[in-house]
Design a protein around this motif. Structure first.
Motif, mmCIF file in Angstrom:
data_model
loop_
_atom_site.group_PDB
_atom_site.id
_atom_site.type_symbol
_atom_site.label_atom_id
_atom_site.label_comp_id
_atom_site.label_asym_id
_atom_site.label_seq_id
_atom_site.Cartn_x
_atom_site.Cartn_y
_atom_site.Cartn_z
ATOM 1 N N ILE A 129 0.851 -1.251 -0.109
ATOM 2 C CA ILE A 129 0.027 0.064 -0.040
ATOM 3 C C ILE A 129 0.964 1.185 -0.142
ATOM 4 O O ILE A 129 1.830 1.372 0.803
ATOM 5 C CB ILE A 129 -1.015 0.085 1.093
ATOM 6 N N LEU A 130 0.467 2.331 -0.956
ATOM 7 C CA LEU A 130 0.849 3.464 -0.719
ATOM 8 C C LEU A 130 -0.092 4.558 -0.340
ATOM 9 O O LEU A 130 -1.261 4.685 -0.725
ATOM 10 C CB LEU A 130 1.606 3.886 -2.067
ATOM 11 N N ILE A 131 0.369 5.372 0.822
ATOM 12 C CA ILE A 131 -0.292 6.286 1.380
ATOM 13 C C ILE A 131 0.093 7.791 1.177
ATOM 14 O O ILE A 131 1.040 7.952 1.647
ATOM 15 C CB ILE A 131 -0.615 5.841 2.861
ATOM 16 N N ILE A 165 -0.429 2.721 -12.218
ATOM 17 C CA ILE A 165 -0.145 1.248 -12.290
ATOM 18 C C ILE A 165 -0.813 0.438 -10.891
ATOM 19 O O ILE A 165 -1.101 -0.486 -10.941
ATOM 20 C CB ILE A 165 1.361 0.833 -12.545
ATOM 21 N N LEU A 166 -0.793 1.523 -9.926
ATOM 22 C CA LEU A 166 -1.529 0.964 -8.516
ATOM 23 C C LEU A 166 -2.915 1.046 -8.879
ATOM 24 O O LEU A 166 -3.560 1.664 -9.674
ATOM 25 C CB LEU A 166 -1.217 1.852 -7.637
ATOM 26 N N GLU A 167 -3.726 -0.010 -8.262
ATOM 27 C CA GLU A 167 -4.945 0.087 -7.895
ATOM 28 C C GLU A 167 -5.284 1.159 -7.005
ATOM 29 O O GLU A 167 -4.879 1.199 -5.890
ATOM 30 C CB GLU A 167 -5.361 -1.220 -7.533
ATOM 31 N N TYR A 193 -4.580 10.024 -1.175
ATOM 32 C CA TYR A 193 -4.648 8.833 -2.000
ATOM 33 C C TYR A 193 -4.010 7.573 -1.231
ATOM 34 O O TYR A 193 -3.274 7.725 -0.486
ATOM 35 C CB TYR A 193 -3.604 9.212 -2.930
ATOM 36 N N VAL A 194 -4.770 6.415 -1.523
ATOM 37 C CA VAL A 194 -4.166 5.203 -1.222
ATOM 38 C C VAL A 194 -4.210 4.331 -2.411
ATOM 39 O O VAL A 194 -5.279 4.166 -3.053
ATOM 40 C CB VAL A 194 -5.175 4.755 -0.218
ATOM 41 N N GLY A 195 -2.973 3.844 -2.641
ATOM 42 C CA GLY A 195 -2.664 2.886 -3.733
ATOM 43 C C GLY A 195 -2.286 1.692 -3.606
ATOM 44 O O GLY A 195 -1.631 1.526 -2.559
ATOM 45 N N ARG A 196 -2.814 0.621 -4.240
ATOM 46 C CA ARG A 196 -2.408 -0.820 -3.924
ATOM 47 C C ARG A 196 -1.671 -1.437 -5.134
ATOM 48 O O ARG A 196 -2.021 -1.157 -6.122
ATOM 49 C CB ARG A 196 -3.211 -1.654 -3.443
ATOM 50 N N ARG A 197 -0.403 -2.014 -4.781
ATOM 51 C CA ARG A 197 0.291 -2.944 -5.880
ATOM 52 C C ARG A 197 -0.432 -4.099 -6.156
ATOM 53 O O ARG A 197 -0.763 -4.780 -5.123
ATOM 54 C CB ARG A 197 1.492 -2.995 -5.536
ATOM 55 N N GLY A 198 -0.787 -4.575 -7.196
ATOM 56 C CA GLY A 198 -1.356 -5.780 -7.582
ATOM 57 C C GLY A 198 -0.517 -6.953 -7.083
ATOM 58 O O GLY A 198 0.722 -7.018 -7.076
ATOM 59 N N SER A 199 -1.054 -8.045 -6.755
ATOM 60 C CA SER A 199 -0.535 -9.215 -6.217
ATOM 61 C C SER A 199 0.265 -10.051 -7.414
ATOM 62 O O SER A 199 -0.044 -9.617 -8.548
ATOM 63 C CB SER A 199 -1.223 -10.308 -5.468
#
Length: 199
Positions: A129-131, A165-167, A193-199
């Motif tokens: 996660i990126l915050i 590229i992040l969700e 913003y909160v973004g998640r890298r795909g698994s």
């Protein structure tokens, strides 16, 4: 207005942005997983908060003075953080190394963001996660904090382009009361913003 000399800004015994954590980070803290990278951490308020919640935190900043105060704040709170003095214009985090990356009021030139942000995405572990919270372009002229150069300020479209590229878990522009030290005080327009890298 020129960019501040961060060693000079952090040289006072007072903490320029206070010692309490950023409010948006506090609200998103349940998403944080280890290890944590905090960029432009400054004097340590957010890193110390996360360390106090049991996280392993690596704080990166261009100011050795700020990071020395971060270590002092950690010691005062009975926690440990690791620190690294680095210029974000050429900083390269390790790939797939972090469960979370924190960017709180890290206002960077567009050219630096376009180089650094893809590296931050790669530095996240799968599912990481990126915050981010930053002043928006609509903050200009308010006098309640942040740079006066629009290139250094954020917008939802910049986030979408630069972290595309992040969700996207959360992305909006909002007004809120910010009271974080003497330089961030008053009603402000911010991007959250909160973004998640795909698994």
């Amino acid at each position: 207005m020129p960019s501040p000399d961060w060693n000079d800004r952090f040289s006072d015994s007072e903490y320029a942005y206070g010692t309490e954590p950023n409010g948006f980070l506090v609200r998103q803290a349940s998403r944080v997983s280890d290890p944590v990278l905090s960029i432009a951490e400054g004097e340590g308020r957010n890193a110390v908060y996360l360390a106090g919640k049991g996280h392993s935190v690596h704080a990166v900043d261009g100011s050795k003075v700020g990071l020395a105060k971060a270590v002092k704040l950690a010691n005062q709170n009975g926690v440990q953080i690791s620190t690294e003095v680095a210029d974000l214009s050429d900083y390269e985090p390790a790939e797939s190394a972090f469960g979370s990356i924190i960017s709180i009021y890290a206002h960077l030139d567009g050219s630096i963001r376009r180089r650094l942000y893809p590296l931050l995405v790669q530095a996240l572990k799968p599912g990481g996660i990126l915050i981010l919270e930053a002043y928006s372009e609509n903050q200009i002229g308010r006098g309640t904090g942040g740079p006066a150069n629009v290139d250094l300020l954020m917008s939802c479209s910049k986030i979408e382009q630069e972290f595309g590229i992040l969700e996207t878990v959360l992305l909006h522009e909002t007004e809120r009361e910010v009271h974080e030290g003497k330089f961030h005080t008053g009603t402000a327009s911010v991007i959250q913003y909160v973004g998640r890298r795909g698994s």
